[in-house]
Design an enzyme around this catalytic site. Structure first.
Site, PDB file in Angstrom:
ATOM      1  N   ASP A 264      38.698  44.821  35.056  1.00  0.00           N
ATOM      2  CA  ASP A 264      38.298  43.626  35.787  1.00  0.00           C
ATOM      3  C   ASP A 264      38.749  42.446  34.922  1.00  0.00           C
ATOM      4  O   ASP A 264      38.940  42.583  33.713  1.00  0.00           O
ATOM      5  CB  ASP A 264      36.794  43.600  36.067  1.00  0.00           C
ATOM      6  CG  ASP A 264      36.461  42.603  37.191  1.00  0.00           C
ATOM      7  OD1 ASP A 264      37.352  41.792  37.548  1.00  0.00           O
ATOM      8  OD2 ASP A 264      35.333  42.629  37.712  1.00  0.00           O
ATOM      9  N   TRP A 265      38.892  41.308  35.557  1.00  0.00           N
ATOM     10  CA  TRP A 265      39.504  40.146  34.881  1.00  0.00           C
ATOM     11  C   TRP A 265      38.663  39.692  33.678  1.00  0.00           C
ATOM     12  O   TRP A 265      37.611  39.094  33.832  1.00  0.00           O
ATOM     13  CB  TRP A 265      39.683  39.022  35.900  1.00  0.00           C
ATOM     14  CG  TRP A 265      40.991  39.062  36.656  1.00  0.00           C
ATOM     15  CD1 TRP A 265      41.834  37.989  36.860  1.00  0.00           C
ATOM     16  CD2 TRP A 265      41.637  40.173  37.301  1.00  0.00           C
ATOM     17  NE1 TRP A 265      42.944  38.392  37.581  1.00  0.00           N
ATOM     18  CE2 TRP A 265      42.846  39.711  37.866  1.00  0.00           C
ATOM     19  CE3 TRP A 265      41.323  41.527  37.445  1.00  0.00           C
ATOM     20  CZ2 TRP A 265      43.729  40.548  38.559  1.00  0.00           C
ATOM     21  CZ3 TRP A 265      42.200  42.360  38.137  1.00  0.00           C
ATOM     22  CH2 TRP A 265      43.376  41.861  38.676  1.00  0.00           C
TER      23      TRP A 265
END
Ligand code: BGC
Length: 742
Positions: A264-265
């Site tokens: 995930d970012w």
């Protein structure tokens, strides 16, 4: 002449073989992908390999330009194709051709209880992603609905692992048929937003296996998902993006996942763990370089120069790197380098029709006293529509799933268009919620400011309500922080902005009051007994207005069923009754204990003798009525390797066509470990004409009877008596039949 022909044949053969020699193996489409991957890998330099496993911009990672291997382009997900942002900023790139169709949020899709709708959804959104030249769609989301406060529940598929599993598989298949990869998120245990980066989830193995993992497993093993996104939180004190247990042991080991694990970012925190614990592709970390906006920010990613340095210093070998690159190459071959994939399409009427159909099938009629719905326009002169959500654009906001739509028809406009000249429709706002409307530079352009006091607004609404034949209140949550929004959770179960007072006042003013709740979460309804009808509407995207109007006026017969339980109060939800939350934001790692174990949603509600839910899992009414016959099994006893068939006749006893979701729950009557009273193991949505009867057939095998034995670390089905329960919701049981497992 003969000689000439021989010369031509020879020249042709030579030309063909010369051509064959010039096509390198990795580009040769006649060869198996795995061989091509090895060839590509062998041609890549160390630097090219490291470059391939981390981002080069907010939403892309590099291929190998020198070899003609294309870049990977990602897009959110999961309800529409996100508008383009700048290379290295969240601000809009200001394209003029990046508006999309907004499909209903995934809670609505789950509420259709119709896998065909999932396939249509996946196919349609996949076509949009493909047309926009995306490699990976960041979705669908299948985190289990554990608490009604989770700000991101609207992006997920409800509280039940079986329902979510059956609904996620066709979505994945539909998207990937377009040569676009899904990225199933957020793996795993990301069930609330506050402290999403610092929550260390403490959950027992049974709950992990029985509740939180099945939908991911189905997406991987049955859907054949090509990528998966690691979540932000920690499990067993390791971040999920580089987690030995979740990624290496379970996902890649047990489930045999051959795709790419995408972080995930900003979910990556450590180079060595990222190398060893299963992460393949790093995105969006807020490294120092990146926050300072340096041109080489991406070189500072954990899986960039720091990785290269460790290899060069001999601290790690290249084995893990090659495995990661192989996976990314496999993804590229399946998508960008598949020349046979279709071209996709965007904003087509077919996509709007799909969005509308899914929305109509997902809207849930919760209550309908005295058949106040559908509204018969022949008998109505004036309709009052009250509430901000009747006009508020809901496709902007909520976090990364926010969209820039080509069109969004509001509930009010949908109702007005449907009513036409048949009656007068008057809108008053009733309350002021969130007047803003902006996300990363996409602005709704709506001016919802209103400085009047709550008393003035209520007085106005009551006056109009008294003058009208019908009142439709359209409120609920919205996508601002603390309502239904990423990176924030709700602070309680009740509606905000004084909506309860507005509804109570309207109920006194007009008995024909319909409350439409727009949300991705359950809400408290202190006015439940005072209003005639309640409709659970969702964030249903571009076709919000027409879909709702079709339900209210009876053009479509409601057939949605709740994918999660509505508790009366927050403490009736097991995560709040037993679980331990940390509500304050913390930069330090905090333990979050899922003490309720497997008793999530209706599994908990079923155990409560005294409190019934406000609306049960699986509940949803229709404008027609259905009668269930007695369920029967094809045998009284089944062996471990046999399947058992359960049949039940269902009749439409009303006078209009309708669809019913027939639900099958299984109850283990005696077991060595505690088990839920019943668990969903089958469902079928059937369409019936008035008077029509259909026989619904369910087939179950051992897996539907099994539980996860944490001591033995395996699934087991214990011989003994089971009950097959046919129901119209978790609390509306129609018939039961006992059978024996040998
Ligand atoms: C979200 C993801 C999303 C990503 C990219 C993250 O903050 O958790 O769901 O796909 O951003 O926008």
């Amino acid at each position: 002449m003969k000689k000439k022909l021989v010369y031509i044949a020879l020249a042709l053969a030579f030309a063909l073989s010369a051509q064959a020699q010039t096509i390198p193996l990795y580009l040769d489409e006649t060869k198996p992908i795995e061989e091509r991957i090895e060839d590509a890998l062998n041609r890549m330099t160390l630097e090219e390999k490291v470059a391939m496993i981390h981002a080069q911009s907010k939403f892309s990672s590099p291929g190998v330009e020198r070899l003609g291997i294309p870049d990977v382009w990602m897009t959110d997900g999961p309800h529409g194709i996100r508008p383009e942002v700048l290379w290295d900023e969240w601000d809009q790139a200001s394209w003029t051709n990046d508006s999309c169709v907004a499909f209903p949020a995934l809670t609505c899709l789950a509420a259709t209880w119709n896998p065909e709708m999932s396939l249509l959804y996946g196919k349609s959104i996949g076509e949009e992603a493909r047309y926009r030249k995306k490699t990976v769609l960041l979705g669908p989301g299948v985190n289990i609905y554990r608490t009604p406060l989770n700000g991101r529940n609207f992006e997920y598929m409800g509280e039940d692992p079986y329902l979510a599993s059956r609904m996620v598989v066709p979505y994945v298949q539909g998207v990937q048929e377009n040569g676009v990869a899904v990225c199933v998120k957020h793996y795993a245990l990301n069930n609330h937003e506050v402290n999403r980066h610092t929550s260390n989830i403490i959950v027992d193995d049974r709950a992990l296996r029985e509740i939180y993992l099945p939908a991911f497993k189905a997406a991987v093993q049955e859907g054949k998902a090509w990528s998966i996104m690691g979540s932000y939180n920690l499990y067993k004190n390791q971040h999920a993006c580089h987690n030995q247990y979740l990624l290496n042991d379970i996902l890649k080991g047990e489930w045999g996942f051959d795709g790419v694990v995408v972080s995930d970012w900003g979910g990556t925190h450590d180079t060595e763990q990222a190398i060893k614990n299963g992460l393949d592709l790093e995105f969006g970390s807020w490294t120092n370089g990146l926050t300072a906006g340096a041109s080489n920010a991406y070189d500072s990613y954990y899986m960039a120069f720091p990785y290269l340095k460790m290899i060069k210093e001999g601290k790690v070998g290249k084995e893990e790197l090659n495995d990661k690159v192989r996976r990314v190459l496999r993804l590229i071959y399946r998508t960008e380098m598949n020349r046979n994939r279709p071209w996709g399409s965007m904003n087509s009427e077919a996509h709007y029709a799909a969005a509308r159909q899914i929305a109509q099938e997902g809207i849930v009629l919760l209550k309908n006293d005295h058949q106040v719905l559908p509204i018969n326009l022949d008998q109505v002169k004036k309709i009052a529509v009250v509430g901000e959500n009747a006009v508020k654009m809901m496709t902007v906001g909520g976090g990364s799933s926010s969209l820039k739509v080509q069109r969004e028809i509001s509930p009010l406009d949908g109702i007005k268009a449907r009513v036409g000249n048949q009656a007068e429709v008057v809108w008053v706002r009733g309350y002021v919620g969130d007047a803003s409307g902006e996300y990363n530079g996409v602005v709704t352009g709506q001016n919802l400011k209103d400085d009047r006091s709550p008393e003035e607004l209520i007085a106005e609404a009551v006056k109009v309500a008294k003058e009208s034949d019908y009142v439709i209140f359209i409120g609920g949550l919205n996508k601002s922080a603390g309502q239904d929004c990423e990176d924030s959770d709700r602070s309680g179960l009740n509606l905000s902005y004084g909506q309860d007072d507005v509804i109570a006042a309207l109920a006194k003013a007009n008995k024909n009051l319909v409350v439409v709740n727009i949300s991705g979460n359950a809400i408290a309804m202190p006015w439940v007994n005072e209003v005639s009808a309640i409709v659970q509407d969702w964030y249903i995207g571009s076709e919000a207005g027409p879909a709702l109007a079709a339900i209210l006026m009876g053009d479509a017969n409601p057939s949605g069923k709740l994918p999660f339980t509505f508790p009366i109060k927050l403490e009736d939800n097991s995560a709040h009754a037993l679980g331990e939350f940390v509500y304050e934001r913390s930069n330090e790692i905090v333990d979050v204990k899922y003490n309720e174990g497997i008793f999530v949603g209706y599994r908990w509600a079923d155990k409560q003798k005294k409190v019934k839910p406000l609306f049960a899992f699986g509940h949803g009414l229709s404008y027609t009525t259905f009668e269930y016959g007695q369920a029967m099994t094809d045998k009284k006893e089944m062996a471990m390797d046999e399947v058992l068939t359960i049949t039940v006749p269902v009749t439409n006893t009303g006078n209009r066509e309708g669809a019913e979701v027939v639900q099958l729950y299984i109850s283990d009557l005696k077991s060595s470990l505690p088990r839920p009273i019943k668990e969903l193991k089958g469902f079928q949505k059937i369409k019936l004409a008035p008077g029509e009867t259909k026989e619904v057939t369910f087939t179950i095998a051992k897996d539907a009877l099994s539980f996860y034995d944490d001591a033995q670390q395996t699934w087991i089905a214990e011989p003994g008596k089971f009950e097959a329960i046919v129901a119209a919701s978790a609390t509306d049981i129609k018939s039961k039949v006992v059978f024996n497992l040998k």
